[in-house]
Design a protein around this motif. Structure first.
Motif, mmCIF file in Angstrom:
data_model
loop_
_atom_site.group_PDB
_atom_site.id
_atom_site.type_symbol
_atom_site.label_atom_id
_atom_site.label_comp_id
_atom_site.label_asym_id
_atom_site.label_seq_id
_atom_site.Cartn_x
_atom_site.Cartn_y
_atom_site.Cartn_z
ATOM 1 N N CYS A 6 29.893 57.091 51.354
ATOM 2 C CA CYS A 6 30.060 55.761 50.768
ATOM 3 C C CYS A 6 30.763 55.855 49.424
ATOM 4 C CB CYS A 6 28.693 55.091 50.620
ATOM 5 S SG CYS A 6 28.749 53.457 49.846
ATOM 6 N N ASN A 13 29.956 47.618 44.681
ATOM 7 C CA ASN A 13 29.951 46.665 45.808
ATOM 8 C C ASN A 13 29.666 47.382 47.126
ATOM 9 O OD1 ASN A 13 30.483 44.336 44.302
ATOM 10 N ND2 ASN A 13 32.693 44.691 44.343
ATOM 11 N N GLU A 38 22.253 47.411 54.467
ATOM 12 C CA GLU A 38 22.158 48.071 55.779
ATOM 13 C C GLU A 38 20.968 49.008 55.835
ATOM 14 O OE1 GLU A 38 24.693 51.440 58.248
ATOM 15 O OE2 GLU A 38 25.753 50.050 56.912
ATOM 16 N N TYR A 65 26.048 48.354 47.303
ATOM 17 C CA TYR A 65 25.191 47.200 47.570
ATOM 18 C C TYR A 65 25.223 46.834 49.050
ATOM 19 C CZ TYR A 65 22.798 42.778 47.082
ATOM 20 O OH TYR A 65 21.891 41.749 47.219
ATOM 21 N N GLN A 66 26.392 46.924 49.671
ATOM 22 C CA GLN A 66 26.468 46.665 51.112
ATOM 23 C C GLN A 66 25.691 47.714 51.897
ATOM 24 O OE1 GLN A 66 27.749 43.911 52.622
ATOM 25 N NE2 GLN A 66 27.928 43.212 50.485
#
Length: 426
Positions: A309, A236, A244, A239-240
């Motif tokens: 990340c 998740n 961006e 994917y965010q």
């Protein structure tokens, strides 16, 4: 363009050299140089030495030290043999003709044997036919015709037959460039049969994340840690980050099929592997992330953003271990323009029949090992090749055509031949 009878004779020789070209291509395709693992480079160098020795080339084999290219996942193995084949034509400057000798794996879905040459439907099928063993065939035919027609050459051709463009941590051309094992300008054949002025390309990072949990019976999961489920917050978060990243545009001109839309940075969840059967909680999960980054982006910043990340998403995870491995990296190519480009454009026009007005500059978010060449101090890089939108490079039933082999060979002959004099408008 002014042409004399020797030059015209050499062009005609290439047009009538189809049988030799197809035989050369057959011998090359039958050597398995798929990456991974890339353990066929030595055998391919043997074949090329045999094919080129009758043209009076001199040879040097250079192997990349294992500690530079050995990926932590062990997917690459076998000696990284790079073959330098040089022809002293008495010219003042070398032209280094770059070819990567590896291919992607054959894969499924072929109608014809992947690792041999099949002539059918007016096409030449086989893994590497277009990308890019066929380009070696074209260059050989150009040199063969020049010698048969006794054409003086403006440049000494040096074939750089290199390893690990299709993946890995240390492509052969990077090592050759950093060790300063060739001099002169460079013509890469990792491009297409199109009227293109290369404007550069993106870099590429392959990051593998390995998550370790604890196996257990799925019907009695006490004390089990599901490695796949613990990775859900990570996917998740990635994917965010993808959303961006893909808002960032590059100033590099985009290809015609983009219809004016800009090139953007890219992030792809490229592969996922874990689990074996329904009754077992998976202990291990592997996720492969590919990040394409523009020349305007710094590698250090891209790497830090990506690894942060992963680390932030997995900070409170119940996973027993989270391991990060960079298993592939290609540096971006900034504008590779230079003084030799006008002659190469004119040579492409000679072979393929392009008009000068058709040439347009564009880059791409695909990647190349030429970024390492630029970082080693060689800015100008010419680009040509056999790629077309429909010839299924990296897919089943990859093919090229004899017509394109001939056209590329005639372009190479024109570029190398001193008798070829482009008019001022080209």
């Amino acid at each position: 363009m002014m042409k004399n009878s020797r030059f015209n004779s050499a062009l005609a020789m290439i047009a009538n050299d189809g049988a030799q070209m197809t035989d050369d291509l057959k011998q090359m395709l039958e050597v398995d140089t798929c990456f991974p693992p890339g353990n066929g480079y030595g055998a391919f160098a043997d074949v090329m030495t045999h094919l080129l020795q009758s043209l009076d080339f001199r040879f040097a084999r250079v192997s990349v030290p294992e500690h530079l290219w050995q990926a932590p996942d062990g997917s690459a193995y076998g000696e990284r043999v790079n073959l330098l084949a040089s022809l002293d034509a008495g010219a003042a400057e070398n032209c280094n003709l770059y070819f990567h000798t590896d291919t992607v794996p054959a894969g499924d879905g072929w109608r014809f044997p992947a690792l041999t040459l099949t002539a059918a439907e007016g096409k030449l099928f086989g893994r590497g036919a277009a990308d890019m063993k066929g380009t070696i065939v074209a260059a050989m035919a150009a040199v063969r015709a020049a010698q048969a027609a006794a054409i003086p050459l403006r440049f000494n051709p040096v074939f750089l037959l290199c390893s690990d463009e299709e993946g890995g941590l240390y492509p052969g051309i990077r090592y050759l460039a950093e060790q300063q094992l060739f001099s002169g300008h460079l013509l890469s054949f990792n491009g297409g049969a199109v009227p293109r002025i290369w404007a550069g390309c993106f870099g590429s990072i392959d990051l593998k994340v390995i998550i370790t949990g604890r196996s257990a019976h799925s019907g009695d999961p006490v004390n089990g840690i599901n490695a796949i489920e613990t990775a859900l917050p990570l996917m998740n978060a990635l994917y965010q980050l993808k959303l961006e990243v893909e808002q960032r545009t590059s100033a590099m001109p985009s290809p015609p099929h983009y219809q004016g839309k800009p090139l953007t940075s890219l992030l792809t969840l490229a592969a996922a592997q874990g689990g074996s059967k329904g009754s077992t909680i998976p202990e291990r999960f592997e996720l492969l992330i590919n990040r394409r980054y523009a020349p305007e982006e710094r590698f250090d910043a891209v790497w830090q953003e990506l690894t942060h990340c992963v680390e932030n998403a997995m900070r409170d995870s119940p996973a027993l271990d989270v391991m990060l491995q960079m298993i592939g990296h290609l540096a971006p190519v900034a504008n590779p323009d230079g003084t030799h480009w006008p002659r190469w454009q004119a040579a492409l026009s000679q072979g393929f029949g392009f008009q000068p007005s058709e040439f347009k500059p564009w880059g791409s978010s695909t990647s190349s090992d030429m970024g390492w060449v630029q970082q080693a101090g060689i800015q100008e890089i010419l680009l040509g090749g056999l790629a077309r939108p429909d010839n299924r490079i990296h897919a089943a039933d990859e093919y090229t055509t004899l017509a394109d082999l001939i056209a590329l060979s005639q372009s190479i002959l024109a570029y190398l031949a001193d008798d070829f004099q482009p008019t001022q408008g080209n």
